[in-house]
Design a protein around this motif. Structure first.
Motif, PDB file in Angstrom:
ATOM      1  N   ALA A  45       0.830  -1.205   0.000  1.00  0.00           N
ATOM      2  CA  ALA A  45       0.000   0.000   0.000  1.00  0.00           C
ATOM      3  C   ALA A  45       0.861   1.249   0.000  1.00  0.00           C
ATOM      4  N   MET A  46       1.992   1.206   0.681  1.00  0.00           N
ATOM      5  CA  MET A  46       2.901   2.350   0.708  1.00  0.00           C
ATOM      6  C   MET A  46       3.453   2.640  -0.688  1.00  0.00           C
ATOM      7  N   ILE A  47       3.787   1.595  -1.423  1.00  0.00           N
ATOM      8  CA  ILE A  47       4.288   1.772  -2.789  1.00  0.00           C
ATOM      9  C   ILE A  47       3.198   2.362  -3.676  1.00  0.00           C
ATOM     10  N   ASP A  48       1.943   1.936  -3.481  1.00  0.00           N
ATOM     11  CA  ASP A  48       0.828   2.518  -4.234  1.00  0.00           C
ATOM     12  C   ASP A  48       0.687   4.007  -3.946  1.00  0.00           C
ATOM     13  N   VAL A  49       0.864   4.396  -2.685  1.00  0.00           N
ATOM     14  CA  VAL A  49       0.798   5.812  -2.316  1.00  0.00           C
ATOM     15  C   VAL A  49       1.901   6.599  -3.013  1.00  0.00           C
ATOM     16  N   GLN A  50       3.095   6.035  -3.046  1.00  0.00           N
ATOM     17  CA  GLN A  50       4.204   6.695  -3.745  1.00  0.00           C
ATOM     18  C   GLN A  50       3.881   6.869  -5.225  1.00  0.00           C
ATOM     19  N   ARG A  51       3.325   5.838  -5.825  1.00  0.00           N
ATOM     20  CA  ARG A  51       3.006   5.876  -7.260  1.00  0.00           C
ATOM     21  C   ARG A  51       1.975   6.968  -7.559  1.00  0.00           C
ATOM     22  N   GLU A  52       0.957   7.080  -6.718  1.00  0.00           N
ATOM     23  CA  GLU A  52      -0.076   8.094  -6.933  1.00  0.00           C
ATOM     24  C   GLU A  52       0.428   9.498  -6.614  1.00  0.00           C
ATOM     25  N   SER A  53       1.282   9.603  -5.619  1.00  0.00           N
ATOM     26  CA  SER A  53       1.725  10.911  -5.152  1.00  0.00           C
ATOM     27  C   SER A  53       2.803  11.520  -6.033  1.00  0.00           C
ATOM     28  N   PHE A  54       3.621  10.678  -6.639  1.00  0.00           N
ATOM     29  CA  PHE A  54       4.770  11.171  -7.406  1.00  0.00           C
ATOM     30  C   PHE A  54       4.751  10.619  -8.830  1.00  0.00           C
ATOM     31  N   PRO A  55       3.824  11.086  -9.650  1.00  0.00           N
ATOM     32  CA  PRO A  55       3.772  10.638 -11.051  1.00  0.00           C
ATOM     33  C   PRO A  55       4.897  11.296 -11.861  1.00  0.00           C
ATOM     34  N   PRO A  56       5.145  10.849 -13.090  1.00  0.00           N
ATOM     35  CA  PRO A  56       6.144  11.497 -13.940  1.00  0.00           C
ATOM     36  C   PRO A  56       5.873  12.994 -14.035  1.00  0.00           C
ATOM     37  N   PRO A  57       6.924  13.844 -14.075  1.00  0.00           N
ATOM     38  CA  PRO A  57       8.325  13.502 -14.341  1.00  0.00           C
ATOM     39  C   PRO A  57       9.126  13.069 -13.121  1.00  0.00           C
ATOM     40  N   TYR A  58       8.494  12.892 -11.958  1.00  0.00           N
ATOM     41  CA  TYR A  58       9.226  12.408 -10.791  1.00  0.00           C
ATOM     42  C   TYR A  58       9.808  11.029 -11.107  1.00  0.00           C
ATOM     43  N   PRO A  59      11.100  10.806 -10.799  1.00  0.00           N
ATOM     44  CA  PRO A  59      11.737   9.526 -11.160  1.00  0.00           C
ATOM     45  C   PRO A  59      11.129   8.338 -10.423  1.00  0.00           C
ATOM     46  N   GLU A  60      10.686   7.345 -11.161  1.00  0.00           N
ATOM     47  CA  GLU A  60      10.066   6.160 -10.567  1.00  0.00           C
ATOM     48  C   GLU A  60      11.003   5.439  -9.618  1.00  0.00           C
ATOM     49  N   GLU A  61      12.304   5.485  -9.915  1.00  0.00           N
ATOM     50  CA  GLU A  61      13.259   4.763  -9.074  1.00  0.00           C
ATOM     51  C   GLU A  61      13.382   5.379  -7.676  1.00  0.00           C
ATOM     52  N   LEU A  62      12.801   6.553  -7.467  1.00  0.00           N
ATOM     53  CA  LEU A  62      12.837   7.171  -6.145  1.00  0.00           C
ATOM     54  C   LEU A  62      11.637   6.808  -5.275  1.00  0.00           C
ATOM     55  N   TRP A  63      10.688   6.052  -5.816  1.00  0.00           N
ATOM     56  CA  TRP A  63       9.620   5.531  -4.958  1.00  0.00           C
ATOM     57  C   TRP A  63      10.236   4.579  -3.941  1.00  0.00           C
ATOM     58  N   TRP A  64       9.636   4.484  -2.749  1.00  0.00           N
ATOM     59  CA  TRP A  64      10.151   3.556  -1.752  1.00  0.00           C
ATOM     60  C   TRP A  64      10.104   2.120  -2.263  1.00  0.00           C
ATOM     61  N   SER A  65      11.117   1.367  -1.934  1.00  0.00           N
ATOM     62  CA  SER A  65      11.140  -0.072  -2.209  1.00  0.00           C
ATOM     63  C   SER A  65      10.935  -0.817  -0.892  1.00  0.00           C
ATOM     64  N   LYS A  66      10.633  -2.093  -0.996  1.00  0.00           N
ATOM     65  CA  LYS A  66      10.445  -2.886   0.217  1.00  0.00           C
ATOM     66  C   LYS A  66      11.732  -2.959   1.029  1.00  0.00           C
ATOM     67  N   ASP A  67      12.873  -3.056   0.353  1.00  0.00           N
ATOM     68  CA  ASP A  67      14.145  -3.111   1.075  1.00  0.00           C
ATOM     69  C   ASP A  67      14.383  -1.829   1.862  1.00  0.00           C
ATOM     70  N   GLN A  68      14.056  -0.691   1.275  1.00  0.00           N
ATOM     71  CA  GLN A  68      14.222   0.573   1.993  1.00  0.00           C
ATOM     72  C   GLN A  68      13.294   0.641   3.196  1.00  0.00           C
ATOM     73  N   MET A  69      12.038   0.245   3.013  1.00  0.00           N
ATOM     74  CA  MET A  69      11.078   0.345   4.106  1.00  0.00           C
ATOM     75  C   MET A  69      11.400  -0.608   5.251  1.00  0.00           C
ATOM     76  N   ILE A  70      12.010  -1.737   4.959  1.00  0.00           N
ATOM     77  CA  ILE A  70      12.461  -2.627   6.028  1.00  0.00           C
ATOM     78  C   ILE A  70      13.474  -1.905   6.912  1.00  0.00           C
ATOM     79  N   GLU A  71      14.375  -1.136   6.278  1.00  0.00           N
ATOM     80  CA  GLU A  71      15.340  -0.352   7.047  1.00  0.00           C
ATOM     81  C   GLU A  71      14.637   0.723   7.868  1.00  0.00           C
ATOM     82  N   HIS A  72      13.626   1.368   7.297  1.00  0.00           N
ATOM     83  CA  HIS A  72      12.906   2.425   8.006  1.00  0.00           C
ATOM     84  C   HIS A  72      12.309   1.902   9.315  1.00  0.00           C
TER      85      HIS A  72
END
Length: 227
Positions: free
Chosen positions: A32-59
């Motif tokens: 759900a967090m990744i979906d929020v990132q996708r909706e909140s930061f559409p192009p031209p925002y870089p897709e690779e800057l959306w949170w990944s599961k590996d990053q959120m595990i660290e968070h």
């Protein structure tokens, strides 16, 4: 952190109050967090800057107090993520990649003096409800609870590209502060109680902002902080 309140989301003010919860996000929220990132930061925002599961595990493992989400009716509609740092290790002219460890926050310093905002977002459907301000307020409460000196983060300047040929980034911010120009991100952060303190160059790959960002802080009124 777990609190509830009501927001209004409707047309022409005709809306019933809707219960909203702000809490720490967990591993079960990652999709759900990744979906929020996708909706909140559409192009031209870089897709690779959306949170990944590996990053959120660290968070959630390194600084769960700084991993917050907003939820309505079981649906996550916004989030905010931060880490603790000592600004003497970085200085004002830093990049997002450097100060957030490329979003992994493995540089989180439990002995730091500043809560640094790595990300805040609310999906478009709920951006007029005040949820963003509630998330920010919740992070201020975390600053107070932990006895930190301040909250700091760098905001995009999405209106800057319209004036980049005639204004420096500092001049642009000055014009926004004078009310002569409007910038949606800077104005939002001002409404949240944040204060501009400088400019970071090459902060993020952001065409609209010319890769600049404005550093904006909120100081803990219950401590004496000096940088």
């Amino acid at each position: 952190m777990h609190k509830s309140f009501y927001v209004f989301n409707g047309v022409n003010g005709k809306a019933a109050p809707v219960k909203t919860v702000i809490r720490q996000y967990t591993e079960r929220d990652f999709e759900a967090m990744i979906d929020v990132q996708r909706e909140s930061f559409p192009p031209p925002y870089p897709e690779e800057l959306w949170w990944s599961k590996d990053q959120m595990i660290e968070h959630i493992s390194r600084f769960p107090q700084g991993a917050l989400c907003a939820e309505i009716g079981g649906r996550i509609v916004g989030s905010m993520t931060g880490l603790m740092i000592d600004m003497k290790d970085y200085g004002h002219d830093h990049s997002w990649e450097t100060i957030t460890d490329n979003g992994y926050i493995r540089n989180h310093n439990p002995n730091g003096d500043t809560l640094y905002v790595a990300d805040i977002c609310v999906i478009p459907e709920y951006r007029k409800t005040g949820i963003g301000k509630w998330l920010m307020q919740s992070m201020y409460e975390t600053v107070v609870q932990l006895g930190l000196g301040r909250l700091l983060g760098a905001g995009r300047m999405p209106g800057y590209h319209l004036y980049a040929a005639e204004l420096t980034p500092d001049q642009y911010v000055d014009r926004v502060m004078a009310g002569e120009l409007q910038d949606p991100v800077i104005n939002f952060l001002l409404r949240c109680g944040r204060t501009p303190i400088g400019i970071a160059a090459n902060y993020l790959d952001d065409e609209q902002s010319g890769n600049f960002a404005v550093l904006m802080e909120w100081r803990n009124p219950f401590t004496t902080y000096s940088e």
